[in-house]
Design a protein around this motif. Structure first.
Motif, PDB file in Angstrom:
ATOM      1  N   LEU A 147       0.827  -1.217   0.000  1.00 58.42           N
ATOM      2  CA  LEU A 147       0.000   0.000   0.000  1.00 58.42           C
ATOM      3  C   LEU A 147       0.857   1.262   0.000  1.00 58.42           C
ATOM      4  CD1 LEU A 147      -2.845  -1.016   2.488  1.00 58.42           C
ATOM      5  CD2 LEU A 147      -2.934  -0.935  -0.016  1.00 58.42           C
ATOM      6  N   SER A 148       1.994   1.230   0.686  1.00 65.66           N
ATOM      7  CA  SER A 148       2.843   2.420   0.754  1.00 65.66           C
ATOM      8  C   SER A 148       3.522   2.732  -0.582  1.00 65.66           C
ATOM      9  CB  SER A 148       3.913   2.234   1.845  1.00 65.66           C
ATOM     10  OG  SER A 148       4.769   1.147   1.534  1.00 65.66           O
ATOM     11  N   SER A 149       3.696   1.716  -1.412  1.00 66.88           N
ATOM     12  CA  SER A 149       4.356   1.935  -2.708  1.00 66.88           C
ATOM     13  C   SER A 149       3.381   1.903  -3.875  1.00 66.88           C
ATOM     14  CB  SER A 149       5.424   0.851  -2.930  1.00 66.88           C
ATOM     15  OG  SER A 149       4.834  -0.437  -2.938  1.00 66.88           O
ATOM     16  N   PHE A 150       2.110   1.680  -3.581  1.00 68.46           N
ATOM     17  CA  PHE A 150       1.105   1.460  -4.628  1.00 68.46           C
ATOM     18  C   PHE A 150       1.016   2.620  -5.613  1.00 68.46           C
ATOM     19  CE2 PHE A 150      -3.315   1.702  -6.119  1.00 68.46           C
ATOM     20  CZ  PHE A 150      -3.422   0.480  -6.749  1.00 68.46           C
ATOM     21  N   TYR A 151       0.988   3.849  -5.105  1.00 66.45           N
ATOM     22  CA  TYR A 151       0.767   5.021  -5.960  1.00 66.45           C
ATOM     23  C   TYR A 151       2.033   5.496  -6.665  1.00 66.45           C
ATOM     24  CZ  TYR A 151      -3.789   5.261  -3.703  1.00 66.45           C
ATOM     25  OH  TYR A 151      -5.055   4.965  -3.259  1.00 66.45           O
ATOM     26  N   PHE A 152       3.126   4.843  -6.414  1.00 70.52           N
ATOM     27  CA  PHE A 152       4.375   5.239  -7.067  1.00 70.52           C
ATOM     28  C   PHE A 152       4.726   4.342  -8.255  1.00 70.52           C
ATOM     29  CE2 PHE A 152       4.651   6.626  -2.646  1.00 70.52           C
ATOM     30  CZ  PHE A 152       4.982   7.967  -2.805  1.00 70.52           C
ATOM     31  N   VAL A 153       3.862   3.379  -8.528  1.00 73.98           N
ATOM     32  CA  VAL A 153       4.097   2.440  -9.633  1.00 73.98           C
ATOM     33  C   VAL A 153       3.090   2.701 -10.750  1.00 73.98           C
ATOM     34  CG1 VAL A 153       4.184   0.004 -10.324  1.00 73.98           C
ATOM     35  CG2 VAL A 153       4.969   0.677  -8.044  1.00 73.98           C
ATOM     36  N   GLU A 154       3.582   2.782 -11.980  1.00 74.52           N
ATOM     37  CA  GLU A 154       2.703   2.915 -13.147  1.00 74.52           C
ATOM     38  C   GLU A 154       2.280   1.510 -13.582  1.00 74.52           C
ATOM     39  OE1 GLU A 154       1.476   5.556 -14.428  1.00 74.52           O
ATOM     40  OE2 GLU A 154       2.607   6.992 -13.210  1.00 74.52           O
ATOM     41  N   TRP A 155       1.180   1.024 -12.987  1.00 75.82           N
ATOM     42  CA  TRP A 155       0.760  -0.345 -13.204  1.00 75.82           C
ATOM     43  C   TRP A 155       0.363  -0.610 -14.654  1.00 75.82           C
ATOM     44  CZ3 TRP A 155       2.154  -3.443  -9.501  1.00 75.82           C
ATOM     45  CH2 TRP A 155       2.245  -2.974  -8.192  1.00 75.82           C
ATOM     46  N   ALA A 156      -0.158   0.396 -15.331  1.00 75.27           N
ATOM     47  CA  ALA A 156      -0.561   0.215 -16.731  1.00 75.27           C
ATOM     48  C   ALA A 156       0.651  -0.101 -17.612  1.00 75.27           C
ATOM     49  CB  ALA A 156      -1.280   1.457 -17.246  1.00 75.27           C
ATOM     50  N   ASP A 157       1.784   0.526 -17.296  1.00 74.89           N
ATOM     51  CA  ASP A 157       2.996   0.258 -18.073  1.00 74.89           C
ATOM     52  C   ASP A 157       3.527  -1.150 -17.815  1.00 74.89           C
ATOM     53  OD1 ASP A 157       2.867   2.818 -19.078  1.00 74.89           O
ATOM     54  OD2 ASP A 157       4.289   3.654 -17.623  1.00 74.89           O
ATOM     55  N   VAL A 158       3.293  -1.650 -16.617  1.00 75.82           N
ATOM     56  CA  VAL A 158       3.785  -2.988 -16.265  1.00 75.82           C
ATOM     57  C   VAL A 158       3.168  -4.049 -17.163  1.00 75.82           C
ATOM     58  CG1 VAL A 158       3.859  -4.740 -14.452  1.00 75.82           C
ATOM     59  CG2 VAL A 158       4.256  -2.334 -13.886  1.00 75.82           C
ATOM     60  N   VAL A 159       1.860  -3.894 -17.477  1.00 73.86           N
ATOM     61  CA  VAL A 159       1.167  -4.892 -18.308  1.00 73.86           C
ATOM     62  C   VAL A 159       0.965  -4.419 -19.750  1.00 73.86           C
ATOM     63  CG1 VAL A 159      -0.026  -5.900 -16.341  1.00 73.86           C
ATOM     64  CG2 VAL A 159      -1.102  -4.022 -17.588  1.00 73.86           C
ATOM     65  N   HIS A 160       1.595  -3.281 -20.106  1.00 75.78           N
ATOM     66  CA  HIS A 160       1.512  -2.737 -21.469  1.00 75.78           C
ATOM     67  C   HIS A 160       0.078  -2.433 -21.889  1.00 75.78           C
ATOM     68  CE1 HIS A 160       5.690  -4.251 -23.055  1.00 75.78           C
ATOM     69  NE2 HIS A 160       5.772  -3.585 -21.919  1.00 75.78           N
ATOM     70  N   ALA A 161      -0.729  -1.918 -20.972  1.00 82.40           N
ATOM     71  CA  ALA A 161      -2.089  -1.508 -21.310  1.00 82.40           C
ATOM     72  C   ALA A 161      -2.045  -0.200 -22.084  1.00 82.40           C
ATOM     73  CB  ALA A 161      -2.921  -1.341 -20.040  1.00 82.40           C
ATOM     74  N   THR A 162      -2.881  -0.096 -23.135  1.00 76.18           N
ATOM     75  CA  THR A 162      -2.860   1.086 -24.001  1.00 76.18           C
ATOM     76  C   THR A 162      -4.195   1.822 -24.040  1.00 76.18           C
ATOM     77  OG1 THR A 162      -3.367  -0.314 -25.921  1.00 76.18           O
ATOM     78  CG2 THR A 162      -1.037   0.142 -25.462  1.00 76.18           C
ATOM     79  N   LYS A 163      -5.298   1.093 -24.044  1.00 79.65           N
ATOM     80  CA  LYS A 163      -6.608   1.737 -24.127  1.00 79.65           C
ATOM     81  C   LYS A 163      -6.947   2.423 -22.808  1.00 79.65           C
ATOM     82  CE  LYS A 163      -8.390  -1.508 -27.573  1.00 79.65           C
ATOM     83  NZ  LYS A 163      -9.442  -2.494 -27.909  1.00 79.65           N
ATOM     84  N   PRO A 164      -7.541   3.623 -22.868  1.00 79.47           N
ATOM     85  CA  PRO A 164      -7.833   4.382 -21.640  1.00 79.47           C
ATOM     86  C   PRO A 164      -8.677   3.609 -20.638  1.00 79.47           C
ATOM     87  CG  PRO A 164      -8.105   5.764 -23.572  1.00 79.47           C
ATOM     88  CD  PRO A 164      -7.894   4.384 -24.093  1.00 79.47           C
ATOM     89  N   GLU A 165      -9.721   2.903 -21.116  1.00 82.24           N
ATOM     90  CA  GLU A 165     -10.586   2.185 -20.186  1.00 82.24           C
ATOM     91  C   GLU A 165      -9.855   1.034 -19.499  1.00 82.24           C
ATOM     92  OE1 GLU A 165     -11.437   0.506 -24.366  1.00 82.24           O
ATOM     93  OE2 GLU A 165     -10.957   2.426 -23.402  1.00 82.24           O
ATOM     94  N   VAL A 166      -8.860   0.490 -20.180  1.00 78.85           N
ATOM     95  CA  VAL A 166      -8.066  -0.587 -19.581  1.00 78.85           C
ATOM     96  C   VAL A 166      -7.078  -0.009 -18.576  1.00 78.85           C
ATOM     97  CG1 VAL A 166      -6.502  -2.516 -20.039  1.00 78.85           C
ATOM     98  CG2 VAL A 166      -8.309  -1.960 -21.681  1.00 78.85           C
ATOM     99  N   VAL A 167      -6.455   1.106 -18.932  1.00 81.36           N
ATOM    100  CA  VAL A 167      -5.486   1.754 -18.041  1.00 81.36           C
ATOM    101  C   VAL A 167      -6.130   2.090 -16.701  1.00 81.36           C
ATOM    102  CG1 VAL A 167      -4.077   3.815 -17.716  1.00 81.36           C
ATOM    103  CG2 VAL A 167      -4.108   2.672 -19.938  1.00 81.36           C
ATOM    104  N   ARG A 168      -7.383   2.542 -16.736  1.00 81.92           N
ATOM    105  CA  ARG A 168      -8.077   2.924 -15.498  1.00 81.92           C
ATOM    106  C   ARG A 168      -8.330   1.725 -14.583  1.00 81.92           C
ATOM    107  NH1 ARG A 168     -11.112   6.234 -19.100  1.00 81.92           N
ATOM    108  NH2 ARG A 168     -12.722   4.624 -19.192  1.00 81.92           N
ATOM    109  N   GLU A 169      -8.453   0.529 -15.162  1.00 81.41           N
ATOM    110  CA  GLU A 169      -8.825  -0.645 -14.368  1.00 81.41           C
ATOM    111  C   GLU A 169      -7.632  -1.432 -13.831  1.00 81.41           C
ATOM    112  OE1 GLU A 169     -11.356  -2.933 -16.926  1.00 81.41           O
ATOM    113  OE2 GLU A 169     -13.161  -1.937 -16.181  1.00 81.41           O
TER     114      GLU A 169
END
Length: 480
Positions: A147-169
């Motif tokens: 939880l302390s590091s959660f907001y410092f990671v770009e999770w969308a980049d980790v899984v290569h998400a590109t579509k906006p609706e996917v990035v949000r989820e």
């Protein structure tokens, strides 16, 4: 006509043998336990508990099958390729969390089964209390770090998400899955205790209830066309609720003598759990790196869209792996038999399991190879383009998975565990290297499964068989 008669003569004995084995299995499905004061009674009691474990595991697997079929059938259409790939990838990435318990859960199975064979109930109680204490503290620490590091990671980049609706989820989906896993981690010792005591049928029934919860919650989520976070909450939350109920009933009502208590925690128990757990941690990590990284490798090299096809075929192979119904319950049975010194029975049982597993794996492989595309089309609701190399790879994998699994549950016990790590390490390193190379070189997801097949068949299955059945049987006691 003559050829058909010859084939029939060869097939009839096999059918007769299978029916005899089936009837032998059914006769042990009785509620009353056998008298274990004799060796025959001990062996019959093992078969009775195994029979019930297999039967209840079948119902649990059927419920899991419904979830798999329903999830792909219901959600693949409205989620779309990338969101569906996100779901599959997160459930694969979450396998990374399987080793965060530092192998202590599996260590508990070994200690309980060994102590059960020696009838040392005090040691079982100390192991349960110590494991719960360690896992609870570990879960709290990991959740705090996450939880302390959660907001410092770009999770969308980790899984290569590109579509906006996917990035949000992406971020909320990962947060939900990780949190549910960590809450369930200490509670899940109830399943490990039941497995170690050869009461797998109890664990299976509670798991079945959790799967039924998941099916219901998944149906509600699909009805409202919920996003990936809610789908994950539905599928992961159901089993977590069932595990909590099982924990309460088993330790507070059924087996109060095993109720975890702080004052029975001992340094020797903690040391033993840590020592055996460390060995299992290595095994779990190697399994993760060498066998559970398929979707991650494919997503990184080819993209999320290629994960979908691979994941569907992979799910089909897992569904057809019915031999796991009787392979998994053999782990504590082997442990208890070895603790008693009943080595001959253990080896005879292992040979039978390997043979049956091979036949089931070959049948599953043939189904994937010849009927896989048609099954997937009916399953998903539309044609899915699959390559021949992908289907052949999974056909061979079905056989490999069954034989390797049979050997593994035997080698998990005694000093075999230490010796197994060496060959598993080599097999895992080779497999992950082959996966990366073949997926990149072929530019095909099939490279992932072929890396697994080549690496593990040569560097694990063959050496493991030689380890389980040494030529010099006079040294078997020393090996174990």
């Amino acid at each position: 006509m003559h050829i058909n008669r010859v084939r029939a003569k060869k097939i009839y004995p096999i059918i007769s043998l299978m029916l005899n084995k089936l009837f032998s299995f059914i006769k042990h499905l009785r509620l009353n336990a056998y008298d274990t004061n004799s060796l025959e009674g001990v062996n019959n009691e093992r078969l009775r508990l195994l029979s019930w474990a297999v039967l209840t595991s079948g119902f649990t697997k059927l419920a899991s099958l419904i979830i798999v079929v329903a999830s792909i059938r219901w959600v693949s259409g409205y989620l779309g390729s990338e969101r569906f790939g996100l779901w599959m990838t997160i459930t694969s990435v979450i396998t990374l969390l399987s080793f965060v318990d530092l192998g202590m859960s599996n260590s508990l199975v070994n200690i309980v089964s060994e102590s059960f064979g020696k009838r040392d109930h005090q040691r079982i109680h100390r192991a349960i209390s110590s494991t719960l204490f360690l896992l609870t503290g570990l879960a709290v620490i990991i959740e705090a770090i996450f939880l302390s590091s959660f907001y410092f990671v770009e999770w969308a980049d980790v899984v290569h998400a590109t579509k906006p609706e996917v990035v949000r989820e992406v971020a909320p989906s990962i947060a939900i899955y990780v949190t549910i896993f960590l809450i369930s981690m200490p509670l899940s010792i109830v399943h490990k205790v039941q497995i170690g005591l050869q009461e797998s049928w109890k664990s299976n029934l509670w798991s079945l209830l959790g799967q039924l919860f998941a099916i219901f919650f998944l149906g509600v989520a699909v009805y409202f066309e919920a996003g990936v976070p809610f789908l994950i909450l539905a599928v992961a939350g159901g089993p977590a609720v069932a595990t909590l109920i099982n924990f309460g009933i088993y330790f507070f009502l059924e087996r109060r003598d095993y109720l975890p208590k702080f004052n029975v925690i001992g340094s020797s128990a903690l040391t033993n759990i840590g020592r055996v757990g460390g060995l299992f941690l290595i095994m779990q990590f190697l399994a993760l790196v060498g066998n559970a990284s398929d979707n991650i490798v494919i997503a990184k090299i080819l993209g999320l869209s290629d994960v979908s096809t691979f994941a569907i075929v992979q799910k089909l192979a897992m569904i057809l792996g019915v031999s796991q119904l009787f392979i998994s319950p053999m782990w504590p049975i082997f442990g208890e038999a070895i603790a008693r010194g009943d080595y001959d029975w253990a080896q005879r049982a292992l040979k039978k399991i390997i043979w049956v597993s091979f036949l089931i794996g070959a049948l599953a492989g043939a189904t994937i190879l010849f009927f896989g595309s048609q099954i997937i089309k009916i399953w998903v609701g539309h044609p899915v383009e699959t390559s021949v190399s992908l289907m052949v790879g999974f056909a061979l994998y079905s056989i490999l998975m069954n034989i390797g699994g049979s050997l593994s549950v035997y080698l998990n016990n005694g000093s075999f565990l230490k010796r197994q790590i060496s060959i598993y390490t080599l097999a895992s390193i080779v497999a992950i290297g082959l996966k990366i190379f073949l997926v990149w070189h072929w530019q095909s997801a099939s490279g992932a499964i072929w890396g697994t097949v080549i690496g593990y068949s040569i560097f694990y299955v063959i050496p493991a068989y030689l380890m389980a059945f040494p030529k010099n049987k006079s040294n078997l006691n020393k090996l174990i």
